[in-house]
Scaffold this active site. Sequence first.
Site, PDB file in Angstrom:
ATOM      1  CG  HIS A 144      -5.187  -7.191  -7.189  1.00 53.76           C
ATOM      2  ND1 HIS A 144      -3.895  -6.861  -7.269  1.00 53.76           N
ATOM      3  CD2 HIS A 144      -6.021  -6.462  -5.907  1.00 53.76           C
ATOM      4  CE1 HIS A 144      -3.817  -5.890  -6.150  1.00 53.76           C
ATOM      5  NE2 HIS A 144      -4.740  -5.715  -5.536  1.00 53.76           N
ATOM      6  NE  ARG A 203      -3.675   5.972  -1.000  1.00 51.28           N
ATOM      7  CZ  ARG A 203      -4.630   6.509  -1.853  1.00 51.28           C
ATOM      8  NH1 ARG A 203      -4.607   7.907  -1.821  1.00 51.28           N
ATOM      9  NH2 ARG A 203      -5.095   5.778  -2.704  1.00 51.28           N
ATOM     10  CD  GLU A 259      -7.433  -5.174  -1.932  1.00 47.99           C
ATOM     11  OE1 GLU A 259      -7.104  -4.344  -0.928  1.00 47.99           O
ATOM     12  OE2 GLU A 259      -6.097  -4.998  -2.593  1.00 47.99           O
ATOM     13  CG  ASN A 262       0.946  -0.186  -0.521  1.00 49.51           C
ATOM     14  OD1 ASN A 262       0.079  -0.454  -1.503  1.00 49.51           O
ATOM     15  ND2 ASN A 262       1.296   0.981  -0.202  1.00 49.51           N
ATOM     16  CE  LYS A 295      -7.905   2.876  -1.430  1.00 44.54           C
ATOM     17  NZ  LYS A 295      -7.790   2.101  -2.665  1.00 44.54           N
ATOM     18  CE  LYS A 331      -1.482   4.474  -3.750  1.00 45.46           C
ATOM     19  NZ  LYS A 331      -0.904   3.092  -3.157  1.00 45.46           N
ATOM     20  NE  ARG A 343       0.399  21.128 -18.339  1.00 46.31           N
ATOM     21  CZ  ARG A 343       0.496  21.701 -19.395  1.00 46.31           C
ATOM     22  NH1 ARG A 343      -0.534  22.054 -19.979  1.00 46.31           N
ATOM     23  NH2 ARG A 343       1.791  21.619 -20.067  1.00 46.31           N
ATOM     24  CD  GLU A 387       1.697   4.362  -0.959  1.00 47.19           C
ATOM     25  OE1 GLU A 387       2.876   3.799  -1.303  1.00 47.19           O
ATOM     26  OE2 GLU A 387       0.583   3.929  -1.257  1.00 47.19           O
ATOM     27  CG  HIS A 436       1.430  -5.296  -6.760  1.00 47.20           C
ATOM     28  ND1 HIS A 436       1.660  -3.943  -6.250  1.00 47.20           N
ATOM     29  CD2 HIS A 436       0.151  -5.245  -6.491  1.00 47.20           C
ATOM     30  CE1 HIS A 436       0.396  -3.339  -5.981  1.00 47.20           C
ATOM     31  NE2 HIS A 436      -0.399  -4.185  -6.289  1.00 47.20           N
ATOM     32  CG  HIS A 439      -1.260  -4.378  -2.148  1.00 48.79           C
ATOM     33  ND1 HIS A 439      -2.097  -4.990  -1.053  1.00 48.79           N
ATOM     34  CD2 HIS A 439      -2.090  -3.940  -3.037  1.00 48.79           C
ATOM     35  CE1 HIS A 439      -3.214  -4.345  -1.320  1.00 48.79           C
ATOM     36  NE2 HIS A 439      -3.208  -4.159  -2.831  1.00 48.79           N
TER      37      HIS A 439
END
Length: 371
Positions: free
Chosen positions: A264, A240, A185, A244, A226, A143, A121, A236, A251, A247
């Site tokens: 990417h 936040r 980025e 994206n 960031k 993330k 956990r 998010e 993606h 993205h």
Amino acid sequence: MKRVRVSAGRTPYDVWIGEGVLNRARLRSAVGDGADGILISSKRVMDLHGEALVRALRDAGFNSRRTLLLPDGEGAKTPRAFERTLQAMAKAGLDRSSFVIAFGGGSIGDSAGFAAATYMRGIRFVQIPTTLLSMVDSSVGGKTGINLPSGKNLVGSFHQPALVLADVSFLRTLPPREKQSGVYEILKCGLLKSERLLDLIANTRGLRRATTSQMETAIEGAVRIKARIVERDEREEGDRILLNLGHTLGHALEAATAYRVFTHGEAIGYGMEFAVDLGESLGITSAASARLMRETILKVGIRAPIRPEMATLAQRASLTDKKRQGGHLREILLGRPQRPLVHRMDAQDFARATGRWLTAAAARNTDTSSF
């Protein structure tokens, strides 16, 4: 050497940027004396840079024999690789006082971080990124996650690192195409929040002519942008989502091509172009601002080309994007540079717009260089 403090999650952490950031004191400050852990990397990264890291870890009292090597790239982010990582952690006898060191690019960091987030956990982990992309993006913000065949990062968790060490000397062995991937980025952060970053990219030919000092400045600028956004919105639920930008389509392109065609950054570059064009078509972005941003994106460099057969596949993949809420999807648009906004539109309309744009981009076929 530069330092950015990130106050997100339960415990603030530092991002150190520069040459020689790997040292015993910083590692011990994050994991403590006598702590047990595992190093997760790839064979290519260890062959290139492992000696320096192992020496620093040994000085910090870390048992460097506990090392798991995963595939490079998206191969590190499969459910099978994730299960293999958890089994290695259990076999090593790690407990809740243990830690994980992620040493490699963004995929290694995402996968190792997700394992750290879920094992017992949640245990501590340290990010030591070795690519420009991972230094400015995935190593900061917490993330973590893995991919599914139907989409990227569909399984994951928010789990902040205890420390990030971005040694720019690693970038000397980075192939030009991979370095360019990271520049996209940085450009994204410039479009969102920093005219200075945009000027630095433009004045150094997409950072291809950047000095070490200029590269550190670019990395620090992107990380700081960031970090400040993540501090306001770790999970998010607000600002936040601005990170994206580009993205959604990016993606979708990656998933449609099984992560084998585009880096990417290249995919995100196309995604930012799409966002600019979509904003202009909706009357959100002026023609002058759209032209300026489009020219800035294109200056970063030549990319793998979009092919006609990708349009339908990417259109379908866009419907599984994590930013979808019910029948709607949130796309990040730009009124002008440094003026982002969240635009909500019907998911099916967005998918059709994606397909039309990709079809047109394939027909233009301006990026025809092979790698």
